[in-house]
Motif scaffolding. Structure first.
Motif, PDB file in Angstrom:
ATOM      1  N   PHE A 162       0.845  -1.191   0.000  1.00  0.00           N
ATOM      2  CA  PHE A 162       0.000   0.000   0.000  1.00  0.00           C
ATOM      3  C   PHE A 162       0.880   1.240   0.000  1.00  0.00           C
ATOM      4  CE2 PHE A 162      -4.034  -2.070   1.007  1.00  0.00           C
ATOM      5  CZ  PHE A 162      -3.597  -3.288   1.530  1.00  0.00           C
ATOM      6  N   ALA A 163       0.394   2.275  -0.651  1.00  0.00           N
ATOM      7  CA  ALA A 163       1.008   3.605  -0.542  1.00  0.00           C
ATOM      8  C   ALA A 163       0.127   4.418   0.398  1.00  0.00           C
ATOM      9  CB  ALA A 163       1.098   4.274  -1.907  1.00  0.00           C
ATOM     10  N   ARG A 164       0.754   5.143   1.315  1.00  0.00           N
ATOM     11  CA  ARG A 164      -0.004   5.959   2.273  1.00  0.00           C
ATOM     12  C   ARG A 164       0.293   7.422   2.005  1.00  0.00           C
ATOM     13  NH1 ARG A 164       0.861   3.959   8.088  1.00  0.00           N
ATOM     14  NH2 ARG A 164       3.008   4.585   7.604  1.00  0.00           N
ATOM     15  N   CYS A 165      -0.753   8.205   1.777  1.00  0.00           N
ATOM     16  CA  CYS A 165      -0.593   9.629   1.459  1.00  0.00           C
ATOM     17  C   CYS A 165      -1.760  10.400   2.052  1.00  0.00           C
ATOM     18  CB  CYS A 165      -0.529   9.820  -0.055  1.00  0.00           C
ATOM     19  SG  CYS A 165      -0.302  11.526  -0.591  1.00  0.00           S
ATOM     20  N   ASP A 166      -1.458  11.429   2.818  1.00  0.00           N
ATOM     21  CA  ASP A 166      -2.494  12.283   3.432  1.00  0.00           C
ATOM     22  C   ASP A 166      -3.516  11.470   4.224  1.00  0.00           C
ATOM     23  OD1 ASP A 166      -1.322  14.553   2.326  1.00  0.00           O
ATOM     24  OD2 ASP A 166      -2.525  14.427   0.491  1.00  0.00           O
ATOM     25  N   GLY A 167      -3.026  10.462   4.924  1.00  0.00           N
ATOM     26  CA  GLY A 167      -3.905   9.663   5.767  1.00  0.00           C
ATOM     27  C   GLY A 167      -4.700   8.596   5.040  1.00  0.00           C
ATOM     28  N   ARG A 168      -4.548   8.505   3.724  1.00  0.00           N
ATOM     29  CA  ARG A 168      -5.270   7.500   2.939  1.00  0.00           C
ATOM     30  C   ARG A 168      -4.323   6.396   2.499  1.00  0.00           C
ATOM     31  NH1 ARG A 168      -8.667   9.085  -2.036  1.00  0.00           N
ATOM     32  NH2 ARG A 168      -8.975   6.815  -1.856  1.00  0.00           N
ATOM     33  N   TYR A 169      -4.888   5.214   2.334  1.00  0.00           N
ATOM     34  CA  TYR A 169      -4.126   4.072   1.851  1.00  0.00           C
ATOM     35  C   TYR A 169      -4.559   3.731   0.431  1.00  0.00           C
ATOM     36  CZ  TYR A 169      -2.463   3.189   6.587  1.00  0.00           C
ATOM     37  OH  TYR A 169      -1.861   3.295   7.821  1.00  0.00           O
ATOM     38  N   PHE A 170      -3.576   3.412  -0.424  1.00  0.00           N
ATOM     39  CA  PHE A 170      -3.843   3.041  -1.808  1.00  0.00           C
ATOM     40  C   PHE A 170      -3.212   1.675  -2.073  1.00  0.00           C
ATOM     41  CE2 PHE A 170      -3.678   7.631  -1.507  1.00  0.00           C
ATOM     42  CZ  PHE A 170      -4.802   8.045  -2.197  1.00  0.00           C
ATOM     43  N   LEU A 171      -4.021   0.737  -2.527  1.00  0.00           N
ATOM     44  CA  LEU A 171      -3.525  -0.595  -2.855  1.00  0.00           C
ATOM     45  C   LEU A 171      -2.717  -0.519  -4.151  1.00  0.00           C
ATOM     46  CD1 LEU A 171      -3.540  -3.699  -2.390  1.00  0.00           C
ATOM     47  CD2 LEU A 171      -5.626  -3.769  -3.793  1.00  0.00           C
TER      48      LEU A 171
ATOM     49  N   ALA B 212      -9.321 -17.435   4.212  1.00  0.00           N
ATOM     50  CA  ALA B 212      -8.324 -16.477   4.674  1.00  0.00           C
ATOM     51  C   ALA B 212      -6.919 -16.939   4.294  1.00  0.00           C
ATOM     52  CB  ALA B 212      -8.430 -16.296   6.180  1.00  0.00           C
ATOM     53  N   GLN B 213      -6.039 -15.975   4.009  1.00  0.00           N
ATOM     54  CA  GLN B 213      -4.654 -16.267   3.650  1.00  0.00           C
ATOM     55  C   GLN B 213      -3.740 -15.295   4.380  1.00  0.00           C
ATOM     56  OE1 GLN B 213      -4.065 -18.888   1.568  1.00  0.00           O
ATOM     57  NE2 GLN B 213      -6.277 -19.190   1.257  1.00  0.00           N
ATOM     58  N   ALA B 214      -2.496 -15.724   4.611  1.00  0.00           N
ATOM     59  CA  ALA B 214      -1.510 -14.874   5.293  1.00  0.00           C
ATOM     60  C   ALA B 214      -0.683 -14.107   4.267  1.00  0.00           C
ATOM     61  CB  ALA B 214      -0.599 -15.720   6.174  1.00  0.00           C
ATOM     62  N   PHE B 215      -0.466 -12.819   4.532  1.00  0.00           N
ATOM     63  CA  PHE B 215       0.324 -11.964   3.651  1.00  0.00           C
ATOM     64  C   PHE B 215       1.303 -11.132   4.471  1.00  0.00           C
ATOM     65  CE2 PHE B 215      -3.636 -12.703   1.392  1.00  0.00           C
ATOM     66  CZ  PHE B 215      -3.202 -13.025   0.122  1.00  0.00           C
ATOM     67  N   ARG B 216       2.394 -10.748   3.818  1.00  0.00           N
ATOM     68  CA  ARG B 216       3.332  -9.801   4.432  1.00  0.00           C
ATOM     69  C   ARG B 216       2.959  -8.408   3.940  1.00  0.00           C
ATOM     70  NH1 ARG B 216       8.041  -7.642   2.619  1.00  0.00           N
ATOM     71  NH2 ARG B 216       8.137  -9.128   0.882  1.00  0.00           N
ATOM     72  N   ILE B 217       2.721  -7.509   4.873  1.00  0.00           N
ATOM     73  CA  ILE B 217       2.258  -6.165   4.549  1.00  0.00           C
ATOM     74  C   ILE B 217       3.435  -5.208   4.400  1.00  0.00           C
ATOM     75  CG2 ILE B 217       0.836  -4.221   5.315  1.00  0.00           C
ATOM     76  CD1 ILE B 217      -0.736  -6.741   4.564  1.00  0.00           C
ATOM     77  N   GLU B 218       3.361  -4.393   3.360  1.00  0.00           N
ATOM     78  CA  GLU B 218       4.339  -3.315   3.181  1.00  0.00           C
ATOM     79  C   GLU B 218       3.572  -2.018   2.950  1.00  0.00           C
ATOM     80  OE1 GLU B 218       7.846  -5.454   3.795  1.00  0.00           O
ATOM     81  OE2 GLU B 218       7.472  -3.296   3.616  1.00  0.00           O
ATOM     82  N   VAL B 219       3.965  -0.971   3.659  1.00  0.00           N
ATOM     83  CA  VAL B 219       3.337   0.341   3.514  1.00  0.00           C
ATOM     84  C   VAL B 219       4.417   1.355   3.159  1.00  0.00           C
ATOM     85  CG1 VAL B 219       2.001   2.157   4.628  1.00  0.00           C
ATOM     86  CG2 VAL B 219       1.532  -0.246   5.185  1.00  0.00           C
ATOM     87  N   TYR B 220       4.207   2.082   2.080  1.00  0.00           N
ATOM     88  CA  TYR B 220       5.171   3.077   1.619  1.00  0.00           C
ATOM     89  C   TYR B 220       4.582   4.471   1.820  1.00  0.00           C
ATOM     90  CZ  TYR B 220       7.327  -0.974  -0.584  1.00  0.00           C
ATOM     91  OH  TYR B 220       7.904  -2.200  -0.807  1.00  0.00           O
ATOM     92  N   ASP B 221       5.234   5.271   2.622  1.00  0.00           N
ATOM     93  CA  ASP B 221       4.774   6.636   2.873  1.00  0.00           C
ATOM     94  C   ASP B 221       5.124   7.531   1.700  1.00  0.00           C
ATOM     95  OD1 ASP B 221       5.486   6.070   6.282  1.00  0.00           O
ATOM     96  OD2 ASP B 221       3.496   6.557   5.478  1.00  0.00           O
ATOM     97  N   CYS B 222       4.143   8.247   1.193  1.00  0.00           N
ATOM     98  CA  CYS B 222       4.330   9.125   0.037  1.00  0.00           C
ATOM     99  C   CYS B 222       3.904  10.547   0.404  1.00  0.00           C
ATOM    100  CB  CYS B 222       3.503   8.625  -1.153  1.00  0.00           C
ATOM    101  SG  CYS B 222       3.923   6.945  -1.674  1.00  0.00           S
ATOM    102  N   ARG B 223       4.617  11.515  -0.107  1.00  0.00           N
ATOM    103  CA  ARG B 223       4.337  12.918   0.209  1.00  0.00           C
ATOM    104  C   ARG B 223       3.352  13.553  -0.765  1.00  0.00           C
ATOM    105  NH1 ARG B 223      10.554  14.626   0.289  1.00  0.00           N
ATOM    106  NH2 ARG B 223      10.374  13.196  -1.503  1.00  0.00           N
TER     107      ARG B 223
END
Length: 340
Positions: free
Chosen positions: A104-113, A129-140
């Motif tokens: 996900f990309a995170r920008c202005d408090g919102r998450y984008f897949l 249900a399935q297991a996943f590794r989560i990655e979040v990238y902060d974007c300006r």
């Protein structure tokens, strides 16, 4: 064979009747043990609590549907139903690989897949249900969100160049501007332009030729001549213009259009159209060469044929056959020599 659906662990309700007996106590204890030892399926907290970068998260169909509905990226490629169904089948048969990355990309408090659309859709289909590794990238900014999206599935080709060029903002929405398909062709030709059309294997090219930000900036400088070449391509019959759209040929066309625009328009349009050209006209020779060239012909060989025809036409010479001998890619009338 029946399949048991695992449900989220819930708190035990006080006041269970004494008639439930030892079996109910045993089931309650087993349920509490599973809740302690298995990653819990989360489907209601805020995304800040759920989407923790680097963490493993077990996603059920409710959470998958919520992520798809509330975290859309508006430049996302269209869903491939067949791919989602195949992934769902793997989940149902227990062969789906666990802990692959969902990003996900995170920008202005919102998450984008930005990576994982098909796998989340597969969960909603398989209802497992399935297991996943989560990655979040902060974007300006949204530009950084776009850049984050288009970096995934590279260089494997899962995401098409047209989709990448859309996310990079190379195409125009206005009439007469650069269309998405042509923007993809421009992006494909950029590495060869960056190395001056020298014969360098992709694995040996400078790192900048693989950096999407650098390629985007470079492509923007060549965009006016890409629009010119687009108008030339529009003069031909679609199925006969495939070779003219190859990355190497596109690069040669851009160079000639930049430095010899009027002459280049006179060369490329009639060559692509191939209507009434006389025998010996290099433009017709190039058209015939492209129609007869083997499917596996390299981008350098196609580019060399284009340079050979251009140089003959530019010099006023006749040509009945384009030769490919491994020569340097140096179009006449341009500063490019094709040498190191």
């Amino acid at each position: 064979m029946s399949r048991t659906t695992r449900r989220p662990a819930t708190a035990t309700t006080a006041g269970t009747s004494s008639g439930s007996g030892a079996h109910a106590d045993a089931r309650g204890m087993a349920s509490r043990e599973r809740a302690m030892n298995v990653v819990q399926i989360i489907s209601s907290p805020s995304f800040d609590q759920v989407l923790v970068s680097g963490a493993s998260l077990r996603i059920d169909q409710d959470l998958a549907a919520r992520l798809l509905a509330e975290c859309p990226y508006d430049g996302q490629r269209a869903l491939n139903d067949d791919r989602a169904l195949l992934l769902a089948a793997a989940m149902e048969h227990g062969t789906f690989m666990q802990n692959t990355q969902i990003a996900f990309a995170r920008c202005d408090g919102r998450y984008f897949l930005v990576n994982g659309q098909h796998r989340l859709n597969a969960i909603t289909l398989a209802q497992q249900a399935q297991a996943f590794r989560i990655e979040v990238y902060d974007c300006r900014s949204r530009d950084e969100v776009d850049a984050c999206y288009c970096r995934f599935d590279q260089p494997g080709g899962q995401r098409s160049l047209t989709q990448v060029s859309r996310s990079l903002g190379l195409h125009d929405s206005a009439e007469g501007g650069l269309r998405p398909a042509t923007a993809a062709l421009l992006l494909r030709s950029v590495p060869m332009l960056m190395i001056g059309r020298r014969r360098i294997a992709p694995s040996q090219r400078p790192r900048d030729t693989r950096d999407l930000d650098v390629k985007r900036d470079f492509a923007m400088r060549w965009k006016p001549w890409a629009i010119d070449y687009q108008s030339c391509l529009d003069q031909g019959i679609g199925q006969r213009t495939g070779r003219y759209r190859a990355g190497g040929v596109f690069a040669v066309a851009l160079v000639t259009l930049r430095y010899q625009n009027a002459k280049a328009r006179e060369f490329w349009g009639p060559s692509i159209r191939n209507n009434g050209l006389l025998v010996g006209d290099p433009r017709g020779a190039l058209h015939s060469h492209f129609l007869s060239a083997k499917r596996a012909t390299s981008e350098y060989d196609l580019a060399e044929a284009a340079v050979h025809a251009w140089n003959a036409w530019f010099g006023g010479r006749q040509l009945t056959m384009c030769k490919v001998l491994g020569a340097s890619l140096a179009p006449r009338g341009t500063p490019f020599t094709g040498e190191a």
